[in-house]
Design a protein around this motif. Structure first.
Motif, PDB file in Angstrom:
ATOM      1  N   VAL A 253      -0.549  -5.826  -9.888  1.00  0.00           N
ATOM      2  CA  VAL A 253      -0.616  -4.716  -8.936  1.00  0.00           C
ATOM      3  C   VAL A 253      -1.174  -5.237  -7.619  1.00  0.00           C
ATOM      4  N   GLN A 254      -0.499  -4.936  -6.508  1.00  0.00           N
ATOM      5  CA  GLN A 254      -0.981  -5.367  -5.197  1.00  0.00           C
ATOM      6  C   GLN A 254      -1.906  -4.330  -4.570  1.00  0.00           C
ATOM      7  N   CYS A 255      -1.495  -3.053  -4.638  1.00  0.00           N
ATOM      8  CA  CYS A 255      -2.298  -1.993  -4.028  1.00  0.00           C
ATOM      9  C   CYS A 255      -1.908  -0.662  -4.651  1.00  0.00           C
ATOM     10  N   GLN A 256      -2.631   0.399  -4.319  1.00  0.00           N
ATOM     11  CA  GLN A 256      -2.350   1.732  -4.832  1.00  0.00           C
ATOM     12  C   GLN A 256      -2.574   2.762  -3.728  1.00  0.00           C
ATOM     13  N   LYS A 257      -1.945   3.933  -3.887  1.00  0.00           N
ATOM     14  CA  LYS A 257      -2.071   4.962  -2.857  1.00  0.00           C
ATOM     15  C   LYS A 257      -1.855   6.344  -3.471  1.00  0.00           C
ATOM     16  N   HIS A 258      -2.357   7.364  -2.795  1.00  0.00           N
ATOM     17  CA  HIS A 258      -2.081   8.746  -3.175  1.00  0.00           C
ATOM     18  C   HIS A 258      -0.720   9.123  -2.613  1.00  0.00           C
ATOM     19  N   ALA A 259       0.147   9.660  -3.464  1.00  0.00           N
ATOM     20  CA  ALA A 259       1.494  10.053  -3.040  1.00  0.00           C
ATOM     21  C   ALA A 259       1.918  11.281  -3.862  1.00  0.00           C
ATOM     22  N   GLU A 260       3.143  11.292  -4.327  1.00  0.00           N
ATOM     23  CA  GLU A 260       3.637  12.460  -5.071  1.00  0.00           C
ATOM     24  C   GLU A 260       2.864  12.674  -6.371  1.00  0.00           C
ATOM     25  N   ASN A 261       2.496  13.917  -6.627  1.00  0.00           N
ATOM     26  CA  ASN A 261       1.799  14.263  -7.860  1.00  0.00           C
ATOM     27  C   ASN A 261       2.783  14.240  -9.030  1.00  0.00           C
ATOM     28  N   VAL A 262       2.348  13.662 -10.165  1.00  0.00           N
ATOM     29  CA  VAL A 262       3.210  13.532 -11.344  1.00  0.00           C
ATOM     30  C   VAL A 262       2.503  14.138 -12.549  1.00  0.00           C
ATOM     31  N   TYR A 274       1.762  -0.257  -6.318  1.00  0.00           N
ATOM     32  CA  TYR A 274       2.862  -1.101  -5.865  1.00  0.00           C
ATOM     33  C   TYR A 274       2.834  -2.412  -6.639  1.00  0.00           C
ATOM     34  N   LEU A 275       3.989  -2.778  -7.211  1.00  0.00           N
ATOM     35  CA  LEU A 275       4.122  -3.986  -8.022  1.00  0.00           C
ATOM     36  C   LEU A 275       4.938  -5.015  -7.239  1.00  0.00           C
ATOM     37  N   PRO A 276       4.304  -6.058  -6.693  1.00  0.00           N
ATOM     38  CA  PRO A 276       5.034  -7.006  -5.835  1.00  0.00           C
ATOM     39  C   PRO A 276       6.119  -7.788  -6.552  1.00  0.00           C
ATOM     40  N   CYS A 299      -3.460   0.886  -0.405  1.00  0.00           N
ATOM     41  CA  CYS A 299      -2.347   0.261   0.321  1.00  0.00           C
ATOM     42  C   CYS A 299      -2.543   0.309   1.834  1.00  0.00           C
ATOM     43  N   LYS A 300      -3.466   1.124   2.320  1.00  0.00           N
ATOM     44  CA  LYS A 300      -3.778   1.118   3.741  1.00  0.00           C
ATOM     45  C   LYS A 300      -4.458  -0.185   4.126  1.00  0.00           C
ATOM     46  N   GLU A 301      -5.173  -0.787   3.154  1.00  0.00           N
ATOM     47  CA  GLU A 301      -5.894  -2.040   3.411  1.00  0.00           C
ATOM     48  C   GLU A 301      -5.049  -3.256   3.041  1.00  0.00           C
ATOM     49  N   ALA A 302      -4.168  -3.106   2.082  1.00  0.00           N
ATOM     50  CA  ALA A 302      -3.310  -4.217   1.638  1.00  0.00           C
ATOM     51  C   ALA A 302      -1.884  -3.709   1.527  1.00  0.00           C
TER      52      ALA A 302
END
Length: 306
Positions: A253-262, A274-276, A299-302
């Motif tokens: 895993v490279q980074c993570q972020k808040h996005a669509e609720n699941v 995000y999986l590079p 993901c804002k930082e990476a």
């Protein structure tokens, strides 16, 4: 009177100059011949079935993987559908391929490998028994142990012996083989054949290649759970599918972020990772651990690798 010795000195000097010119002329005439001889002595193209590294630059581990695969070619080992996917790397009896029952009808009687079983065995032998590429072709291509990746458009020019070649689509990689160099590969091709050296097939289904990192893995390594879990081109359920994890899979895993609720499997979460190695996203619901993975940056930082 001039002595005889005095008369000989100019003659000796002229003789030396003459001999030097003759020697220089001989050298000039000899150089093209030597160059031609060197060119004629250049290594010949690999013979059919020549199973070994056919280009320089491979790592020691890649050379050992090739040696292990080539040993199976020399032994006359059969392709068997499902072969090589036992509890430990190595040849196993195969199974009947439901999509090709006629050609694979003898596979349960033969010990051998399918394409990914051979790759698994070769790299286990190369690493002293470490089962670093356990899985099917898609999982081996998308391995978190990738040192480098190459697209189909890049062709064979950047590849080194030991790199893994894959065929299929991003949703379904169906075949994998080990590159030898010089446009050749070693593969377990299909039922009814033995392991072989082949010309690389740069046809429409060639997907690309991956170089395996047999050393320490860098990055944030996690484990998925569930079966047939799709990664997405964007952090959204409606985005294009990229690849489905058939079962629990090790990922980077490279980074993570808040996005669509699941909402799935009795859980609710709006965090995506995000999986590079896949250039894709997966909901954190299917990654073992807390809703927001500890130690993984936002993901804002990476930002994701483009």
């Amino acid at each position: 009177m001039v002595s005889r010795t005095g008369l000989n000195r100019p003659l000796n000097a002229r003789a030396l100059i003459t001999r030097a010119l003759i020697s220089l002329l001989a050298v000039l005439l000899w150089v093209p011949v030597a160059t031609s001889a060197t060119a004629q002595a250049a290594p010949a193209a690999p013979a059919a079935g020549d199973c070994r590294p056919l280009a320089p630059g491979a790592s020691a581990a890649a050379e050992r993987a090739i040696a292990a695969a080539c040993a199976e070619v020399a032994a006359g080992t059969w392709y068997t559908w499902g072969g090589g996917h036992g509890a430990q790397p190595g040849p196993t009896y195969g199974m009947v391929d439901p999509s090709d029952p006629e050609d694979s009808k003898h596979d349960p009687e033969r010990r051998g490998f399918d394409c990914s079983g051979l790759v698994r065995h070769a790299y286990a032998q190369a690493t002293g028994g470490s089962d670093i590429l356990n899985g099917v072709a898609s999982q081996q291509y998308y391995t978190h142990r990738a040192a480098a990746r190459f697209t189909a458009a890049q062709g064979l020019a950047p590849l080194l012996p030991g790199d893994l070649l894959a065929w299929g689509t991003k949703k379904d990689l169906q075949h994998i083989a080990i590159y030898l160099g010089a446009g050749k590969m070693v593969e377990a091709k299909e039922s009814g054949t033995k392991l072989m050296v082949s010309d690389v097939r740069l046809n429409g289904s060639y997907f690309g290649a991956v170089r395996v990192n047999t050393g320490a893995v860098t990055g944030h390594v996690h484990q998925t759970w569930g079966t047939d879990v799709w990664t997405k081109a964007q952090p959204s359920l409606g985005a294009d599918r990229v690849y489905a994890f058939p079962y629990s899979t090790t990922i980077r895993v490279q980074c993570q972020k808040h996005a669509e609720n699941v909402i799935a499997e009795g859980y609710e979460n709006d965090v995506w990772s995000y999986l590079p190695d896949y250039k894709a996203w997966v909901t954190n619901i299917y990654i073992k651990g807390p809703a927001w993975l500890a130690g993984v940056p936002d993901c804002k930082e990476a930002p994701p690798t483009p």
